[in-house]
Design an enzyme around this catalytic site. Structure first.
Site, PDB file in Angstrom:
ATOM      1  CG  ASN A   1      25.226  14.879  37.578  1.00  0.00           C
ATOM      2  OD1 ASN A   1      25.315  14.032  36.695  1.00  0.00           O
ATOM      3  ND2 ASN A   1      24.122  15.051  38.271  1.00  0.00           N
TER       4      ASN A   1
ATOM      5  CB  CYS B   1      18.231  17.316  39.360  1.00  0.00           C
ATOM      6  SG  CYS B   1      19.453  18.312  38.605  1.00  0.00           S
TER       7      CYS B   1
HETATM    8  N1  PMP Z   1      24.212  18.830  33.100  1.00  0.00           N
HETATM    9  C1  PMP Z   1      24.878  18.446  34.195  1.00  0.00           C
HETATM   10  C2  PMP Z   1      25.847  17.299  34.089  1.00  0.00           C
HETATM   11  C3  PMP Z   1      24.677  19.093  35.408  1.00  0.00           C
HETATM   12  O1  PMP Z   1      25.336  18.696  36.497  1.00  0.00           O
HETATM   13  C4  PMP Z   1      23.747  20.170  35.465  1.00  0.00           C
HETATM   14  C5  PMP Z   1      23.485  20.903  36.758  1.00  0.00           C
HETATM   15  N2  PMP Z   1      23.005  20.091  37.776  1.00  0.00           N
HETATM   16  C6  PMP Z   1      23.081  20.534  34.289  1.00  0.00           C
HETATM   17  C7  PMP Z   1      23.343  19.849  33.130  1.00  0.00           C
HETATM   18  C8  PMP Z   1      22.086  21.671  34.276  1.00  0.00           C
HETATM   19  O2  PMP Z   1      22.761  22.892  34.353  1.00  0.00           O
HETATM   20  P1  PMP Z   1      22.010  24.269  34.631  1.00  0.00           P
HETATM   21  O3  PMP Z   1      21.808  24.340  36.100  1.00  0.00           O
HETATM   22  O4  PMP Z   1      22.954  25.321  34.132  1.00  0.00           O
HETATM   23  O5  PMP Z   1      20.748  24.268  33.861  1.00  0.00           O
END
Ligand code: PMP
Length: 387
Positions: free
Chosen positions: A150, A329
């Site tokens: 990400n 996050c």
């Molecule tokens: N996995 C990855 C690689 C992400 O980038 C994200 C979102 N930041 C998530 C999981 C979590 O996704 P969601 O927001 O749909 O819970």
């Protein structure tokens, strides 16, 4: 606002909003009700599954279960994997997983129920395939590896890893978090990644609604539900179906598939590459993480040494340009990217890192404006903390 933070979330397509509105106004029925069934809500859900299958290149017999998003899908896959590894088995993952995988695994590790080995990352931002190959044995019961990172956008050597794992531990459950990849690049799990059993995805990363995603269950593997109750979705994920969101994700998946057919991701790549050339020509010491590795076409994780990303991101926001320091996050935390430090970058370097993540509608003019603003901000030493 020039929005360049599409790995954090994307703007829903107008057609997504339109579809969702229909299912929140005139067709708000419970999908399990008689009149809901008469109104064709089951077909709406089935066509959403078909749209997801086409976008990710999986087979019609592969099951798509809708969840509240990739966080839930990851937690579900990990919980199931840990269950399979209890006792004599062990689990393998990488040091660069999303917190929803890493922290769930750490939680089970702390409970003492399972042994987890974490593969390190190379300077290029890929998990270390050599280390992984050296570790695999027949007691390996569960693997969770991210498809594309990400922050860096680096596409991981999952194909090679999955093939080797299946060969040496045939019964191992293989999960990938494909949240950042699905919808952004052409993917065919059927052709290239047949060994992968579980795939997490998220609607809001490809112009669908937030709070909706899913887990694709392949190779006829049997897994336990994580959320029990009403028996919806073949008893695998209880809870009244979120039909508006499912209708929205369906439209988003179809639209992304059409854009990928038109090779729109190549135009996105051209815009991103143009940005990187420009930033490197103005700041000759600029860092671009994973530049030599296969990467998502929309992502650039870059830094201008000597600057502080927190200050720049804020100053850019004040100028109506949205970028981020890294993953949403961890963007609230004052710590710089953990992934970048695991890749071997020092504190000064990691403190300068900014993530640009483009969308299908990002233009060259927009990314050029970002470079211009960065130049202005850096020329004005009072608005940027030089370390
Ligand atoms: N996995 C990855 C690689 C992400 O980038 C994200 C979102 N930041 C998530 C999981 C979590 O996704 P969601 O927001 O749909 O819970």
């Amino acid at each position: 606002m020039i929005y360049l933070d599409n790995n954090a979330t994307t703007k829903p397509f107008p057609e997504v909003v339109e579809a969702m509105t229909e299912f929140m106004t005139s067709r708000f029925w419970n999908a399990s009700s008689a009149y809901g069934q008469l109104d064709g809500l089951e077909e709406v859900v089935e066509s959403a599954k078909a749209a997801i299958r086409r976008l990710s290149g999986v087979a019609p017999e592969d099951e798509v279960i809708f969840t509240s998003g990739a966080t839930e899908s990851n937690a579900w896959a990990v919980t199931e994997g840990v269950r399979k590894a209890m006792g004599s088995g062990w689990v393998l993952s990488s040091q660069i997983e999303h917190p929803s995988v890493r922290e769930t695994l750490e939680h089970f590790q702390e409970q003492g129920g399972v042994a987890v080995r974490w593969i390190p990352v190379t300077r290029d931002g890929a998990f270390d395939l050599g280390e992984l190959m050296a570790l695999i044995d027949s007691n390996l019961r569960f693997v969770s590896l991210v498809f594309a990172h990400n922050e860096t956008g680096v596409i991981q050597p999952l194909r090679e890893a999955a093939a080797a794992i299946r060969e040496r531990s045939p019964g191992c459950l293989i999960h990938t978090d494909a949240t950042q990849a699905i919808g952004k690049i052409p993917i065919s799990f059927s052709n290239d990644l047949s060994e992968v059993d579980l795939i997490s995805f998220s609607g809001h990363k490809f112009h669908g609604p937030k709070g909706t995603g899913g887990l694709i269950i392949r190779n006829r593997v049997l897994i336990q539900p994580m959320i029990r109750g009403g028996g919806q979705q073949n008893d695998l994920r209880s809870g009244t179906l979120n039909v508006p969101a499912i209708a929205g994700i369906s439209v988003a998946a179809d639209k992304c598939w059409e854009l990928l057919q038109k090779k729109r991701h190549e135009s996105v790549r051209a815009v991103r590459d143009h940005f990187e050339e420009r930033i490197c020509s103005f700041f000759t010491d600029a860092l671009i993480l994973g530049r030599q590795a296969p990467r998502l076409p929309n992502t650039s994780f870059f830094g201008i040494p000597g600057t502080d990303a927190d200050d720049l991101v804020l100053a850019l926001a004040a100028k109506e340009i949205a970028v981020s320091k890294g993953s949403a996050c961890s963007a609230q935390s004052i710590e710089p990217s953990k992934t970048a430090s695991l890749m071997g970058y020092n504190y000064d370097e990691t403190s300068s890192l900014i993530r640009l993540s483009a969308s299908n509608s990002t233009t060259s003019d927009e990314v050029c404006l970002l470079v211009d603003k960065l130049q202005e901000l850096c020329a004005n030493a009072t608005s940027v903390v030089w370390t």
